[in-house]
Structure formats: structure tokens, C-alpha cells
Design an enzyme around this catalytic site. Sequence first.
Site, PDB file in Angstrom:
ATOM      1  N   HIS A  59      18.070   7.679 -14.405  1.00 45.14           N
ATOM      2  CA  HIS A  59      17.297   8.602 -14.436  1.00 45.14           C
ATOM      3  C   HIS A  59      16.905   9.605 -16.095  1.00 45.14           C
ATOM      4  O   HIS A  59      17.084  10.156 -15.785  1.00 45.14           O
ATOM      5  CB  HIS A  59      16.270   9.010 -13.539  1.00 45.14           C
ATOM      6  CG  HIS A  59      14.849   9.257 -14.156  1.00 45.14           C
ATOM      7  ND1 HIS A  59      14.693   9.652 -14.961  1.00 45.14           N
ATOM      8  CD2 HIS A  59      13.660   8.933 -13.402  1.00 45.14           C
ATOM      9  CE1 HIS A  59      13.110   9.749 -15.986  1.00 45.14           C
ATOM     10  NE2 HIS A  59      12.825   8.984 -14.667  1.00 45.14           N
ATOM     11  N   GLU A  63      15.311   3.116 -17.498  1.00 42.45           N
ATOM     12  CA  GLU A  63      15.946   2.516 -16.515  1.00 42.45           C
ATOM     13  C   GLU A  63      15.296   1.092 -16.111  1.00 42.45           C
ATOM     14  O   GLU A  63      14.391   0.844 -15.721  1.00 42.45           O
ATOM     15  CB  GLU A  63      14.019   3.807 -15.207  1.00 42.45           C
ATOM     16  CG  GLU A  63      13.781   5.270 -15.700  1.00 42.45           C
ATOM     17  CD  GLU A  63      12.811   5.520 -15.456  1.00 42.45           C
ATOM     18  OE1 GLU A  63      12.088   5.449 -14.210  1.00 42.45           O
ATOM     19  OE2 GLU A  63      12.351   6.553 -15.937  1.00 42.45           O
ATOM     20  N   TYR A  82      17.650  11.281 -19.303  1.00 42.25           N
ATOM     21  CA  TYR A  82      17.029  11.925 -20.138  1.00 42.25           C
ATOM     22  C   TYR A  82      17.643  11.044 -21.828  1.00 42.25           C
ATOM     23  O   TYR A  82      18.185  12.291 -22.007  1.00 42.25           O
ATOM     24  CB  TYR A  82      15.699  12.891 -20.645  1.00 42.25           C
ATOM     25  CG  TYR A  82      14.276  12.372 -19.365  1.00 42.25           C
ATOM     26  CD1 TYR A  82      14.938  12.996 -18.456  1.00 42.25           C
ATOM     27  CD2 TYR A  82      14.016  12.488 -19.892  1.00 42.25           C
ATOM     28  CE1 TYR A  82      14.200  12.490 -17.452  1.00 42.25           C
ATOM     29  CE2 TYR A  82      12.161  12.601 -19.035  1.00 42.25           C
ATOM     30  CZ  TYR A  82      12.869  12.775 -17.572  1.00 42.25           C
ATOM     31  OH  TYR A  82      11.623  12.522 -16.475  1.00 42.25           O
ATOM     32  N   HIS A 119       9.588   7.610  -6.727  1.00 43.79           N
ATOM     33  CA  HIS A 119      10.568   8.050  -6.673  1.00 43.79           C
ATOM     34  C   HIS A 119      11.948   8.000  -5.261  1.00 43.79           C
ATOM     35  O   HIS A 119      11.981   9.038  -5.759  1.00 43.79           O
ATOM     36  CB  HIS A 119      10.904   8.560  -8.297  1.00 43.79           C
ATOM     37  CG  HIS A 119      11.148   8.368  -9.669  1.00 43.79           C
ATOM     38  ND1 HIS A 119      11.455   7.040  -9.607  1.00 43.79           N
ATOM     39  CD2 HIS A 119      10.833   8.363 -10.234  1.00 43.79           C
ATOM     40  CE1 HIS A 119      10.689   6.994 -10.532  1.00 43.79           C
ATOM     41  NE2 HIS A 119      11.095   7.958 -11.426  1.00 43.79           N
ATOM     42  N   ARG A 160       7.095   3.387  -8.776  1.00 44.79           N
ATOM     43  CA  ARG A 160       5.894   3.511  -7.945  1.00 44.79           C
ATOM     44  C   ARG A 160       5.899   2.714  -6.485  1.00 44.79           C
ATOM     45  O   ARG A 160       6.117   1.350  -7.293  1.00 44.79           O
ATOM     46  CB  ARG A 160       4.844   3.907  -8.347  1.00 44.79           C
ATOM     47  CG  ARG A 160       4.447   5.030  -9.193  1.00 44.79           C
ATOM     48  CD  ARG A 160       3.160   5.189 -10.221  1.00 44.79           C
ATOM     49  NE  ARG A 160       3.635   6.663 -10.429  1.00 44.79           N
ATOM     50  CZ  ARG A 160       4.467   6.871 -11.745  1.00 44.79           C
ATOM     51  NH1 ARG A 160       4.720   5.928 -13.010  1.00 44.79           N
ATOM     52  NH2 ARG A 160       3.871   8.501 -12.409  1.00 44.79           N
TER      53      ARG A 160
END
Length: 351
Positions: A192, A315, A194, A116, A91
Site C-alpha cells: 500500500h 494496489e 502512496y 484491509h 473490503r
Amino acid sequence: MAKISFLFSFLLVVAFGFVNGSPPKDAVGIYELKRGDMSVKFTNWGATIISVVLPDKNGKLGDVALGYDTITDYMNDTTYFGALVGRVANRIGGANFVLNGTEYKLVANEGKNMLHGGPKGFGDVVWKVKKYKNEGHAPFILFGYDSYDGEEGFPGELKVTVGYTLLPKNQLSVTMKAKAVKKDTPVNLIQHTYWNLGNHDSGDILSEEIQLFASRYTPVDSQLIPTGKLLPVKGTPYDFLKPNTIGSRIEELPKGYDINYALDGTPGKLNKVAVVKDKKSGRVMELLANQPGVQFYTGNMIRFVYKAHAALCLETQGFPDSVNHPNFPSQIVTPEKPYKHNMLFRFSIAP
Ligand SMILES: *[C@@H]1O[C@H](CO)[C@@H](O)[C@H](O)[C@H]1NC(C)=O
Ligand SMILES: *[C@@H]1O[C@H](CO)[C@@H](O)[C@H](O)[C@H]1NC(C)=O
């Protein structure tokens, strides 16, 4: 990746009218790297990791990365599944910053803040495939993207590459590079993916164990913007200096983990970031990187195909909102000093 890879390839071929492996320039394709019993699939949409297939303790292969079956789902995605995120990941408060006395107004996409890289960040563009060697001793793929001056509000042209390589003993290396062409600019790239070591569709990751090599974290305000402080993890639910299950104290947080840790290692060196273990499958993932921070995120916002907490993200990165916090390590990249971010994932089976 959610179902069978064949279906995915088939849908892509139908949707884009080319055969996997030899797309025309600027088209979207899928690519696969294989080494021993490890294989990883990618798409050049967002330089994205689609699947990571590895054996479990019984030798059974399974996919440990969340992903979608169609490119349409990737284009509609709001959770950055597997994507390479930039120009500045995480952010930026107020979606603006000052550099050299000039104020840069960025494109806000999370309230008044930027998340992002903005609404059309690097995870939402088509990358070029610059090199691709899908088998052999060190299979690799290199994606490139040329970001233009003013893209999402950022100053200056930036040439970006990300290389993914499969190394011996089930290791995946990720190398992100960026070169400012003429003007200084902030850069903070992240990968990124997961992860769910028990298989992408095995349910939540709350019983997986994590160790994070970080004694401090950067606390945030109600909009998840750092206050600028660095606080010790000791005595908080953020303390994973000793291995602990992810679910052990998650109830103490509003939605789950979504926080940046200040890593303990030597700045600029390839340091230990985290070790994740899944008892049921026996799989272990160790992460090393050369960045000052790591955002630990427990997939709190997953709503589509999978459910919240179906995976975790690690990340590695600079600290969030560094452009507005002079006490954080600088993210400014100059034409003389390119950006380089290394990550190394080591997969194994617990003894
Ligand atoms: C797009 O994604 C949202 C969730 O982010 C989902 O609810 C919606 O069904 C998706 N649309 C299509 C066409 O898949
Ligand atoms: C900031 O100033 C330096 C030195 O004067 C210059 O090289 C650089 O291009 C400037 N950056 C921007 C974004 O204008």
C-alpha cells in the site's frame, strides 16, 4: 518519508532503545536497501516501505513515497502508508463469508464491513526480519509474519512472507507469499505505498499522467462494496487505456478514484498494470504484477501530514469482496496451493 532520515533513525533508537540494523527479536527497527542511486527504507512495523529515493531528470535525488518521521505516527496511522496489508486487503461486505458451509464472522472496522484485514491487520503488527542484505548486486530484505487461527476472524494459521529486492536499472521487486498451515482460508495481500513521482512533498498528483491496462472495472455500491458486475471503462472517467492526466476527469467522481480494475493480461502471468509519468521531474514508474486486479486510489482520505490527492496507490490484488462473489477469481488458499503475488516496479526517466 517526510523529513530527514537521520531524525527518523534517531527517534527510533531513542524510542525503542536499540541501534538501527540489529534490533532484538520482535522490536521495531528501520532497514535500508541501496543499489546505485536508488535507496529504499523499511520498517518491520507492517513490513512497511518508508521511503523510495530516486534521481529526477537532473540527477537530483528525491523521495517518491509518502511516509512519516516517527514510528508513533505509523502506529497511529489510518491510511496504511507503505504497509503490507492482509489477511484480506480491500473490503469484505458485511464482514462475513461462508466457506465449506461454515460462516465466518470477521471484525468489522468500516461500518459493518471489514477493510484491509480488520482493525489489527497485517499492516498493524510487528513482522520478523528473516533475511537482510543491504548492499551488493541484489540487496534484499525478507519479512515474515505468522498469523494465528482466528486472527480478526479468519480461519486457520497462515505463514506469510514479503521479500523486497532492488534489481538493476532502478527496479524494485516485491514478492508476497502465504501458506495455509492446516485449513483453507481467503488471502489477498497488497502493498500500500502512496506514490508521488514529483517528490512526496511536492503537492498533488493531479497533473501526473497514468495509463492503466484494464478495459473493465468492478463497480461498487455506496459503501464501496462491489455489486458483482464487471463493466467496461469505455465512456467513463475510469478509462485510462490511453495515457491521461489523473486530474482530467476526477471532478466527475465524488472524492476521487478508489476503484478496482480487472486487468487485461493473461491470468497468473506477470502483466503490465500501469505506467505513471510526472512531466516536471521526468520520473516514470511502470508496474507489472501477476494479479487479476488493481485498486487505483488517489489518496482521497489523506488528512494527516499530507493532503488529499498528495499521492496515488496502485494496489495489485484479487477483486474486492471475492469471498462473497463466486463469479470473481477465488482468493481461497489451501495447504496444498500456497499464495504468491509478484510486483515489479520499474523506475526510469522519460526520454
Ligand atoms: C493520529 O492521527 C490523526 C489522523 O489520523 C491525527 O489527527 C492525530 O493528531 C494523530 N495523533 C497523534 C498523537 O499524532
Ligand atoms: C474445507 O474443506 C476442505 C476439504 O474437505 C478442507 O481441507 C479444509 O480444511 C476446509 N476448510 C476449512 C476452512 O474448514
